[in-house]
Design a protein around this motif. Sequence first.
Motif, mmCIF file in Angstrom:
data_model
loop_
_atom_site.group_PDB
_atom_site.id
_atom_site.type_symbol
_atom_site.label_atom_id
_atom_site.label_comp_id
_atom_site.label_asym_id
_atom_site.label_seq_id
_atom_site.Cartn_x
_atom_site.Cartn_y
_atom_site.Cartn_z
ATOM 1 N N ILE A 29 22.646 23.320 48.783
ATOM 2 C CA ILE A 29 21.225 22.947 48.747
ATOM 3 C C ILE A 29 21.065 21.569 48.122
ATOM 4 O O ILE A 29 20.339 20.712 48.628
ATOM 5 C CB ILE A 29 20.406 23.988 47.936
ATOM 6 C CG1 ILE A 29 20.436 25.350 48.648
ATOM 7 C CG2 ILE A 29 18.960 23.517 47.762
ATOM 8 C CD1 ILE A 29 19.602 26.417 47.957
ATOM 9 N N CYS A 30 21.774 21.366 47.020
ATOM 10 C CA CYS A 30 21.713 20.055 46.366
ATOM 11 C C CYS A 30 22.242 18.956 47.282
ATOM 12 O O CYS A 30 21.646 17.887 47.421
ATOM 13 C CB CYS A 30 22.533 20.057 45.079
ATOM 14 S SG CYS A 30 21.910 21.183 43.815
ATOM 15 N N LEU A 31 23.383 19.242 47.886
ATOM 16 C CA LEU A 31 24.068 18.231 48.697
ATOM 17 C C LEU A 31 23.193 17.739 49.844
ATOM 18 O O LEU A 31 23.201 16.548 50.195
ATOM 19 C CB LEU A 31 25.363 18.853 49.250
ATOM 20 C CG LEU A 31 26.494 17.889 49.595
ATOM 21 C CD1 LEU A 31 26.804 16.994 48.407
ATOM 22 C CD2 LEU A 31 27.729 18.676 50.009
ATOM 23 N N ASP A 32 22.422 18.663 50.424
ATOM 24 C CA ASP A 32 21.553 18.290 51.539
ATOM 25 C C ASP A 32 20.537 17.221 51.150
ATOM 26 O O ASP A 32 20.007 16.530 52.001
ATOM 27 C CB ASP A 32 20.805 19.536 52.056
ATOM 28 C CG ASP A 32 21.515 20.147 53.261
ATOM 29 O OD1 ASP A 32 22.229 19.397 53.955
ATOM 30 O OD2 ASP A 32 21.349 21.352 53.500
ATOM 31 N N LYS A 33 20.275 17.125 49.837
ATOM 32 C CA LYS A 33 19.255 16.171 49.395
ATOM 33 C C LYS A 33 19.832 14.783 49.124
ATOM 34 O O LYS A 33 19.091 13.862 48.783
ATOM 35 C CB LYS A 33 18.579 16.698 48.123
ATOM 36 C CG LYS A 33 17.858 18.018 48.345
ATOM 37 C CD LYS A 33 17.237 18.535 47.055
ATOM 38 C CE LYS A 33 16.617 19.907 47.276
ATOM 39 N NZ LYS A 33 16.277 20.569 45.994
ATOM 40 N N ALA B 63 20.127 11.686 41.115
ATOM 41 C CA ALA B 63 19.229 12.851 41.097
ATOM 42 C C ALA B 63 19.974 14.116 41.511
ATOM 43 O O ALA B 63 19.803 15.190 40.911
ATOM 44 C CB ALA B 63 18.039 12.607 42.025
ATOM 45 N N VAL B 64 20.813 13.985 42.551
ATOM 46 C CA VAL B 64 21.521 15.164 43.052
ATOM 47 C C VAL B 64 22.542 15.646 42.010
ATOM 48 O O VAL B 64 22.691 16.850 41.789
ATOM 49 C CB VAL B 64 22.204 14.861 44.404
ATOM 50 C CG1 VAL B 64 23.146 15.983 44.799
ATOM 51 C CG2 VAL B 64 21.143 14.639 45.492
ATOM 52 N N ARG B 65 23.196 14.714 41.334
ATOM 53 C CA ARG B 65 24.147 15.076 40.273
ATOM 54 C C ARG B 65 23.436 15.875 39.185
ATOM 55 O O ARG B 65 23.913 16.940 38.748
ATOM 56 C CB ARG B 65 24.773 13.807 39.696
ATOM 57 C CG ARG B 65 25.829 14.040 38.620
ATOM 58 C CD ARG B 65 26.406 12.707 38.139
ATOM 59 N NE ARG B 65 27.454 12.922 37.149
ATOM 60 C CZ ARG B 65 27.238 13.100 35.846
ATOM 61 N NH1 ARG B 65 26.008 13.088 35.375
ATOM 62 N NH2 ARG B 65 28.255 13.285 35.011
ATOM 63 N N ALA B 66 22.289 15.373 38.760
ATOM 64 C CA ALA B 66 21.524 16.068 37.727
ATOM 65 C C ALA B 66 21.153 17.470 38.189
ATOM 66 O O ALA B 66 21.252 18.443 37.430
ATOM 67 C CB ALA B 66 20.268 15.265 37.385
ATOM 68 N N GLU B 67 20.740 17.575 39.444
ATOM 69 C CA GLU B 67 20.324 18.880 39.962
ATOM 70 C C GLU B 67 21.507 19.837 40.063
ATOM 71 O O GLU B 67 21.365 21.035 39.815
ATOM 72 C CB GLU B 67 19.649 18.699 41.324
ATOM 73 C CG GLU B 67 18.739 19.886 41.677
ATOM 74 C CD GLU B 67 18.041 19.716 43.008
ATOM 75 O OE1 GLU B 67 17.632 18.572 43.333
ATOM 76 O OE2 GLU B 67 17.921 20.730 43.734
ATOM 77 N N ILE C 189 32.164 10.987 61.020
ATOM 78 C CA ILE C 189 32.340 12.128 60.125
ATOM 79 C C ILE C 189 31.531 11.882 58.853
ATOM 80 O O ILE C 189 31.597 10.795 58.280
ATOM 81 C CB ILE C 189 33.831 12.294 59.727
ATOM 82 C CG1 ILE C 189 34.723 12.408 60.960
ATOM 83 C CG2 ILE C 189 34.009 13.477 58.759
ATOM 84 C CD1 ILE C 189 34.772 13.756 61.584
ATOM 85 N N ALA C 190 30.765 12.869 58.427
ATOM 86 C CA ALA C 190 29.951 12.719 57.213
ATOM 87 C C ALA C 190 30.074 14.012 56.404
ATOM 88 O O ALA C 190 29.408 14.998 56.707
ATOM 89 C CB ALA C 190 28.495 12.430 57.567
ATOM 90 N N VAL C 191 30.923 13.977 55.391
ATOM 91 C CA VAL C 191 31.261 15.198 54.639
ATOM 92 C C VAL C 191 30.046 15.779 53.905
ATOM 93 O O VAL C 191 30.006 16.960 53.598
ATOM 94 C CB VAL C 191 32.409 14.913 53.643
ATOM 95 C CG1 VAL C 191 32.867 16.193 52.960
ATOM 96 C CG2 VAL C 191 33.592 14.274 54.371
ATOM 97 N N ALA C 192 29.045 14.943 53.662
ATOM 98 C CA ALA C 192 27.910 15.413 52.868
ATOM 99 C C ALA C 192 26.958 16.317 53.636
ATOM 100 O O ALA C 192 26.173 17.048 53.047
ATOM 101 C CB ALA C 192 27.131 14.211 52.325
ATOM 102 N N ILE C 193 27.016 16.272 54.968
ATOM 103 C CA ILE C 193 26.010 17.011 55.739
ATOM 104 C C ILE C 193 26.265 18.507 55.668
ATOM 105 O O ILE C 193 27.319 18.997 56.066
ATOM 106 C CB ILE C 193 26.024 16.580 57.218
ATOM 107 C CG1 ILE C 193 25.717 15.086 57.344
ATOM 108 C CG2 ILE C 193 25.001 17.394 57.996
ATOM 109 C CD1 ILE C 193 25.732 14.606 58.783
ATOM 110 N N ALA C 194 25.297 19.254 55.137
ATOM 111 C CA ALA C 194 25.448 20.704 55.053
ATOM 112 C C ALA C 194 24.466 21.427 55.979
ATOM 113 O O ALA C 194 24.756 22.489 56.507
ATOM 114 C CB ALA C 194 25.250 21.167 53.624
ATOM 115 N N ARG C 195 23.292 20.849 56.181
ATOM 116 C CA ARG C 195 22.245 21.413 57.049
ATOM 117 C C ARG C 195 21.928 22.872 56.736
ATOM 118 O O ARG C 195 22.401 23.782 57.436
ATOM 119 C CB ARG C 195 22.629 21.334 58.516
ATOM 120 C CG ARG C 195 22.260 20.028 59.181
ATOM 121 C CD ARG C 195 21.948 20.168 60.637
ATOM 122 N NE ARG C 195 20.569 20.556 60.854
ATOM 123 C CZ ARG C 195 19.523 19.780 60.647
ATOM 124 N NH1 ARG C 195 19.670 18.564 60.233
ATOM 125 N NH2 ARG C 195 18.299 20.227 60.855
#
Lengths: 443, 443
Positions: free
Chosen positions: B188-192, B200-204, B272-278
């Motif tokens: 959930i965090c990663l998607d943001k 912000a995502v690290r903090a979350e 390739i984009a490792v961050a995409i979780a969708r």
Amino acid sequence: VADKLIEPRTLKGFRDYPPELMIPRERLMEKARTVYRSYGFVPIDTPALEYTEILLGKGGEESDKQLYRFKDHGDRDVALRFDLTVPFARFAAQHIGKLGTPFKRYHIAPVWRGENTQRGRYREFVQCDFDTIGTTSNAADIEVALVIHDLMRALGFERFQIRINNRMVLNGLLETLGLAAKTKPLLICLDKLPKDGRTAVRAEMIEKAGVEPQAADQVLDLAETEGSNQEILDRLERDFGKNPKTGEGVARLRQLLDVSKQAGIPEAAIQIAVAIARGLDYYTGTIYETFLSDLPGIGSVCSGGRYDNLASLYTKQVLPGVGASLGLDRLLAAMEELNLLEKTATTAPVLIVQFASERLGDYQRTARELRAAGIAVEVFPDAKKIGPQLAYADKRGFRIALIAGPDEFAKGVWQVKDLKSAQSREVPAAELAADVVRCVQTI
Amino acid sequence: VADKLIEPRTLKGFRDYPPELMIPRERLMEKARTVYRSYGFVPIDTPALEYTEILLGKGGEESDKQLYRFKDHGDRDVALRFDLTVPFARFAAQHIGKLGTPFKRYHIAPVWRGENTQRGRYREFVQCDFDTIGTTSNAADIEVALVIHDLMRALGFERFQIRINNRMVLNGLLETLGLAAKTKPLLICLDKLPKDGRTAVRAEMIEKAGVEPQAADQVLDLAETEGSNQEILDRLERDFGKNPKTGEGVARLRQLLDVSKQAGIPEAAIQIAVAIARGLDYYTGTIYETFLSDLPGIGSVCSGGRYDNLASLYTKQVLPGVGASLGLDRLLAAMEELNLLEKTATTAPVLIVQFASERLGDYQRTARELRAAGIAVEVFPDAKKIGPQLAYADKRGFRIALIAGPDEFAKGVWQVKDLKSAQSREVPAAELAADVVRCVQTI
């Protein structure tokens, strides 16, 4: 944990369209769009949901329309549209100043009516309307007949009849017969003539419309006037032409026939039918119905007419117009009954068999080359044995299977298998696209 | 009696599509259909209204979906569909036995969500979904990338990027890092990440997902892995390839890149984009997002992924699949912003001026001859002066006006007026169709 399954089902009166039905349905819509556009009609769309007040207008009775009506999240009284005419009236009132007139629009979209379902009728169905507004010119009325003709031909029908009338003819006739005050109930009766027959309609005219038996016979004699279009118009003009309404109605019908003939429409395609009234208050001029000669019982498949003022509920601007609506789902049912639908469950004529999974790149490259040549191609997703892949191709209705394994790749060829004849040919890879284009065209 | 008018208006969050918007919108839908069909996807349709139970499933929270929900005339709890995936799952559960697998469908239809409206977002919008179900083969995943590429090109885009990932890669990474139990909140965090940025995502991740700062950094470092596709895959394989999930995810992504390249897709089109979780639970394999290079801020215009089981709520039959959804209305807004929309309010290039009303038959005959040659032609309905008719033609965006009065008919010619250059030429009537075909092609 095995949860209880939810039963998969559609609501009563609603249906799914699986590919076998949706492929021809999409084709019909595309053909309708093409014909509408070829005459300069332009597409619009409006929301499925509207304020109930707008859909019902003033005199509207909800029960008549069987509205799907509810309160939305903002507590607004809203409903699903039950036709495309009322939304068009609202749309025109809002936008016509910017759009200008004449304005010719088509609108192909679903509508919803919660009415009791009969054979072949659903609570959700697609309407295909076209209208020209902002002109009283008979040229627009004539064009509607041409559009209906070209539409029916484009959809693949040769045996059909466009029946036309003009409400001014009927109004003038009743005026001349001294029955003007009873126009409304008489036209309600008259509309039932094709379905209920003369005896029943005569009785209803006497009982419900309250006319003398002699008057009922006079009206029915006129309504059943037979003969060629010329004969009917000549007789109407001779007997009733002094009435200005009948006179103008006859003149407009005459011009419609003349121009249609000059424009190349076969004379037999259009038939004057004095009995057609089509509802009550809305139509004021030319009226159209369209019957399939091989299936008249399903009723009119394309109907419409001229009206004096489209949007009087929403604007003071007077917007006369003329248009018609194609009964897409009724036509589709008719085509099914007449065996005019090609049964296929694929949109692509060519299946590339996945013979060797390590060759997927070659299969996809070849597929994209064929697509660039205008051929729709499916690549089977699993590297199964050929048998099941060909069985799939047969079941779906593919026409050609393309097969290449290590031997073929080594030789630089493809096996081209005609799935109807089950015969295979070897084709050099470099000639594949041209060969398949030829095959698909000649099948 | 001047009745009070009903104010013509649409509901908040809904909109009309006048011709200037509907013409390109229809073109987009037609192009999408053409591309889907060229890959062998077939159309289906399902009802707009379904049982609420079916749309919400078991865990469904109505507030999430902002359902348009009400009781119908039969006191059934019904709602308007909020996407095309749930209806497809219900459809598949009902019909897949007869249809067989693999089954490739597309579905282009409106959906409704009562959510708060933002700029460019409406409560009614069209989705254009395509899916292949009944196979776990990576060939189907690869094809989705090819379809997205060909779709974007067909819609007129050259500068776009398809970002892909595989949920197995992410799951394996988190497993290897000992964070498997926190997969859900971490994704959930990663998607943001693209929207909120690393800090912000690290903090979350620390606060909400409850991971150590060091672990958050590890995940973010991996998610932000940069480099060529090969470099990213090589690094993932080297550092995490021993995890079977990551290993398989990497292998599938590798094959996707290889086959796409062999099939002729430019390498730069896929990243390739490792961050995409969708999202969370639904997707289990390959994931796709598509960004316009000139307008990345509008978000992904075509997204999707692989799932293990489409219809588990409605059937015990396991139906794995993969697909994506084109955000038609978002793309349309983007094209408007990028000036890619041709502004026209006509679907016909040619207007026949009604110069002499008694020649209407000739005008309509000529129009039908041109239509038979493939040219859309409008005949102006009123026999006005030429000035207003040409002003109408200009305003609507016609390209050619055809004019013939008594002199021209006597000479057997037409005046062909190019509306951009305002120049006229005289063309023999017999050569008109060929001439106009040439003109329209060269404009």
